[in-house]
Design a protein around this motif. Structure first.
Motif, PDB file in Angstrom:
ATOM      1  N   ALA A   1       0.817  -1.222   0.000  1.00 14.23           N
ATOM      2  CA  ALA A   1       0.000   0.000   0.000  1.00 14.23           C
ATOM      3  C   ALA A   1       0.849   1.270   0.000  1.00 14.23           C
ATOM      4  O   ALA A   1       0.346   2.359  -0.312  1.00 14.23           O
ATOM      5  CB  ALA A   1      -0.925   0.001   1.215  1.00 14.23           C
ATOM      6  N   LEU A   2       2.146   1.157   0.325  1.00  7.58           N
ATOM      7  CA  LEU A   2       3.024   2.330   0.362  1.00  7.58           C
ATOM      8  C   LEU A   2       3.590   2.696  -1.005  1.00  7.58           C
ATOM      9  O   LEU A   2       4.177   3.764  -1.172  1.00  7.58           O
ATOM     10  CB  LEU A   2       4.195   2.077   1.327  1.00  7.58           C
ATOM     11  N   ILE A   3       3.423   1.821  -1.990  1.00  9.67           N
ATOM     12  CA  ILE A   3       3.985   2.056  -3.320  1.00  9.67           C
ATOM     13  C   ILE A   3       3.008   2.880  -4.146  1.00  9.67           C
ATOM     14  O   ILE A   3       1.842   2.499  -4.309  1.00  9.67           O
ATOM     15  CB  ILE A   3       4.289   0.724  -4.024  1.00  9.67           C
ATOM     16  N   ASN A   4       3.485   3.993  -4.679  1.00  6.71           N
ATOM     17  CA  ASN A   4       2.669   4.868  -5.513  1.00  6.71           C
ATOM     18  C   ASN A   4       3.049   4.718  -6.984  1.00  6.71           C
ATOM     19  O   ASN A   4       4.115   4.188  -7.321  1.00  6.71           O
ATOM     20  CB  ASN A   4       2.854   6.327  -5.090  1.00  6.71           C
ATOM     21  N   ALA A   5       2.184   5.186  -7.852  1.00  4.70           N
ATOM     22  CA  ALA A   5       2.450   5.135  -9.288  1.00  4.70           C
ATOM     23  C   ALA A   5       3.765   5.833  -9.613  1.00  4.70           C
ATOM     24  O   ALA A   5       4.057   6.908  -9.090  1.00  4.70           O
ATOM     25  CB  ALA A   5       1.301   5.783 -10.054  1.00  4.70           C
ATOM     26  N   ASN A   6       4.559   5.161 -10.447  1.00  4.66           N
ATOM     27  CA  ASN A   6       5.827   5.681 -10.964  1.00  4.66           C
ATOM     28  C   ASN A   6       6.945   5.741  -9.923  1.00  4.66           C
ATOM     29  O   ASN A   6       7.992   6.347 -10.170  1.00  4.66           O
ATOM     30  CB  ASN A   6       5.638   7.047 -11.618  1.00  4.66           C
ATOM     31  N   ASP A   7       6.752   5.113  -8.778  1.00  2.00           N
ATOM     32  CA  ASP A   7       7.837   4.984  -7.810  1.00  2.00           C
ATOM     33  C   ASP A   7       8.933   4.066  -8.363  1.00  2.00           C
ATOM     34  O   ASP A   7       8.666   3.171  -9.175  1.00  2.00           O
ATOM     35  CB  ASP A   7       7.326   4.380  -6.496  1.00  2.00           C
ATOM     36  N   THR A   8      10.144   4.295  -7.907  1.00  4.04           N
ATOM     37  CA  THR A   8      11.244   3.358  -8.129  1.00  4.04           C
ATOM     38  C   THR A   8      11.512   2.670  -6.798  1.00  4.04           C
ATOM     39  O   THR A   8      11.781   3.341  -5.793  1.00  4.04           O
ATOM     40  CB  THR A   8      12.512   4.083  -8.612  1.00  4.04           C
ATOM     41  N   VAL A   9      11.415   1.346  -6.775  1.00  2.59           N
ATOM     42  CA  VAL A   9      11.417   0.606  -5.523  1.00  2.59           C
ATOM     43  C   VAL A   9      12.491  -0.478  -5.541  1.00  2.59           C
ATOM     44  O   VAL A   9      12.581  -1.261  -6.500  1.00  2.59           O
ATOM     45  CB  VAL A   9      10.043  -0.059  -5.272  1.00  2.59           C
ATOM     46  N   PHE A  10      13.305  -0.523  -4.490  1.00  2.00           N
ATOM     47  CA  PHE A  10      14.240  -1.633  -4.315  1.00  2.00           C
ATOM     48  C   PHE A  10      13.552  -2.734  -3.515  1.00  2.00           C
ATOM     49  O   PHE A  10      13.007  -2.485  -2.440  1.00  2.00           O
ATOM     50  CB  PHE A  10      15.503  -1.185  -3.576  1.00  2.00           C
ATOM     51  N   PHE A  11      13.592  -3.947  -4.054  1.00  2.00           N
ATOM     52  CA  PHE A  11      13.045  -5.121  -3.369  1.00  2.00           C
ATOM     53  C   PHE A  11      14.196  -6.044  -2.986  1.00  2.00           C
ATOM     54  O   PHE A  11      14.935  -6.529  -3.841  1.00  2.00           O
ATOM     55  CB  PHE A  11      12.064  -5.864  -4.278  1.00  2.00           C
TER      56      PHE A  11
ATOM     57  N   GLU B   1      23.823   4.187  -9.762  1.00  2.00           N
ATOM     58  CA  GLU B   1      23.196   5.076 -10.750  1.00  2.00           C
ATOM     59  C   GLU B   1      21.725   5.352 -10.453  1.00  2.00           C
ATOM     60  O   GLU B   1      21.061   6.032 -11.233  1.00  2.00           O
ATOM     61  CB  GLU B   1      23.297   4.441 -12.155  1.00  2.00           C
ATOM     62  N   LEU B   2      21.199   4.837  -9.347  1.00  2.00           N
ATOM     63  CA  LEU B   2      19.761   4.938  -9.076  1.00  2.00           C
ATOM     64  C   LEU B   2      19.506   5.408  -7.652  1.00  2.00           C
ATOM     65  O   LEU B   2      20.291   5.119  -6.740  1.00  2.00           O
ATOM     66  CB  LEU B   2      19.090   3.574  -9.295  1.00  2.00           C
ATOM     67  N   CYS B   3      18.401   6.117  -7.467  1.00  2.00           N
ATOM     68  CA  CYS B   3      17.972   6.562  -6.137  1.00  2.00           C
ATOM     69  C   CYS B   3      16.520   6.140  -5.933  1.00  2.00           C
ATOM     70  O   CYS B   3      15.591   6.876  -6.322  1.00  2.00           O
ATOM     71  CB  CYS B   3      18.102   8.078  -5.998  1.00  2.00           C
ATOM     72  N   PRO B   4      16.286   4.972  -5.364  1.00  2.00           N
ATOM     73  CA  PRO B   4      14.909   4.483  -5.199  1.00  2.00           C
ATOM     74  C   PRO B   4      14.068   5.375  -4.288  1.00  2.00           C
ATOM     75  O   PRO B   4      14.584   5.987  -3.341  1.00  2.00           O
ATOM     76  CB  PRO B   4      15.102   3.102  -4.556  1.00  2.00           C
ATOM     77  N   SER B   5      12.785   5.445  -4.593  1.00  2.00           N
ATOM     78  CA  SER B   5      11.847   6.137  -3.705  1.00  2.00           C
ATOM     79  C   SER B   5      11.714   5.365  -2.391  1.00  2.00           C
ATOM     80  O   SER B   5      11.657   5.967  -1.313  1.00  2.00           O
ATOM     81  CB  SER B   5      10.464   6.243  -4.360  1.00  2.00           C
ATOM     82  N   LEU B   6      11.661   4.041  -2.511  1.00  2.00           N
ATOM     83  CA  LEU B   6      11.484   3.148  -1.364  1.00  2.00           C
ATOM     84  C   LEU B   6      12.482   2.008  -1.456  1.00  2.00           C
ATOM     85  O   LEU B   6      12.822   1.556  -2.556  1.00  2.00           O
ATOM     86  CB  LEU B   6      10.081   2.535  -1.338  1.00  2.00           C
ATOM     87  N   ALA B   7      12.921   1.527  -0.308  1.00  2.00           N
ATOM     88  CA  ALA B   7      13.692   0.284  -0.251  1.00  2.00           C
ATOM     89  C   ALA B   7      13.045  -0.619   0.778  1.00  2.00           C
ATOM     90  O   ALA B   7      12.910  -0.243   1.949  1.00  2.00           O
ATOM     91  CB  ALA B   7      15.143   0.548   0.120  1.00  2.00           C
ATOM     92  N   PHE B   8      12.606  -1.799   0.344  1.00  2.00           N
ATOM     93  CA  PHE B   8      12.066  -2.804   1.254  1.00  2.00           C
ATOM     94  C   PHE B   8      13.199  -3.766   1.607  1.00  2.00           C
ATOM     95  O   PHE B   8      13.690  -4.512   0.757  1.00  2.00           O
ATOM     96  CB  PHE B   8      10.917  -3.572   0.607  1.00  2.00           C
ATOM     97  N   ILE B   9      13.620  -3.729   2.862  1.00  2.00           N
ATOM     98  CA  ILE B   9      14.723  -4.558   3.346  1.00  2.00           C
ATOM     99  C   ILE B   9      14.155  -5.635   4.263  1.00  2.00           C
ATOM    100  O   ILE B   9      13.464  -5.334   5.241  1.00  2.00           O
ATOM    101  CB  ILE B   9      15.754  -3.718   4.122  1.00  2.00           C
TER     102      ILE B   9
END
Length: 254
Positions: free
Chosen positions: A89-99, A164-172
């Motif tokens: 539910a925390l992920i928004n449209a067009n986010d960059t997310v590390f899983f 080279e990337l800056c994620p909006s969210l990182a799920f660790i």
């Protein structure tokens, strides 16, 4: 005497000598049975093949190691599914997310709306296989050396995809959350990717079901104040909750 289940599993094992994985749908067509039948076959008792992220692969336990993603995938499923809904539910449209790697992460991916557009960065096979089923997802898989026990890739050389990337969210993901030792996991080879993600991400989210509270594993991810948020299926014990509050970590539970 070989049962029908044994015959089906053996056919899958033989097929995997020629290819590295078989999608569950393709396996059902190959054997002329339903997908549910194959799921039952593989959950019934240990066999030479396992189901990971919608794909059938050879069991990683045939390799030497001390933690196997195939061992952990059926542990605490209900708890993982509960926290996965909160995380997705925390992920928004067009986010960059590390899983991250681990068996909780695919449940988070499953809970994401199929139509949501987002970019995903991952380093684990089971995570990648789950992400590639999301039609709105653009997937970036970090390559390198493959480790079959926890199904991750570790980079070779100095270059790293997260440089080279800056994620909006990182799920660790963590296998242990302790008052004194902080967040820990099973394998040292997971730490480099986790630390890179924590350095680059705008929001750092720790995922751990309540069975992980009070546990300490060999590889130390770091202090709890590395994270902005902890998501779990239930509230942590009083002392741990106080420690998280002092570290200004937001706790999200059902």
């Amino acid at each position: 005497m070989e049962t029908r289940r044994d015959e089906r599993v053996n056919k899958l094992a033989q097929a995997l000598k020629r290819i590295d994985k078989i999608h569950l749908k393709d396996a059902a067509q190959l054997l002329g049975v339903s997908e549910m039948t194959i799921r039952r076959d593989l959950n019934e008792q240990p066999s030479a093949v396992v189901l990971l992220g919608g794909y059938i692969v050879s069991d990683p336990r045939n390799s030497h190691g001390h933690y196997f993603v195939s061992d952990q995938q059926s542990q605490n499923v209900g708890k993982k599914q509960q926290l996965a809904q909160l995380a997705a539910a925390l992920i928004n449209a067009n986010d960059t997310v590390f899983f991250d790697c681990g068996t909780t992460i695919p449940y988070v991916i499953d809970a994401i709306d199929d139509q949501l557009p987002f970019t995903a960065i991952c380093c684990a096979m089971n995570t990648f296989l789950a992400l590639k089923e999301k039609p709105g997802c653009h997937v970036i898989l970090s390559g390198g050396e493959f480790h079959p026990d926890n199904a991750i890739f570790t980079p070779l050389g100095q270059n790293h995809v997260l440089d080279e990337l800056c994620p909006s969210l990182a799920f660790i993901s963590a296998a242990g959350i302790d008052l004194n030792q902080g967040a820990t996991c099973y394998n040292i080879n997971e730490l480099q990717m986790k630390h890179h993600a924590l350095q680059r991400a705008q929001r750092k989210i720790l995922l751990a079901d309540s069975s992980k509270f009070g546990k300490v594993l060999p590889a130390r991810i770091g202090e709890l104040d590395l994270f902005d948020t902890l998501i779990s299926d239930s509230a942590p014990p009083k002392a741990l909750a106080q420690k998280l509050k002092q570290a200004e970590v937001q706790v999200i539970t059902l």
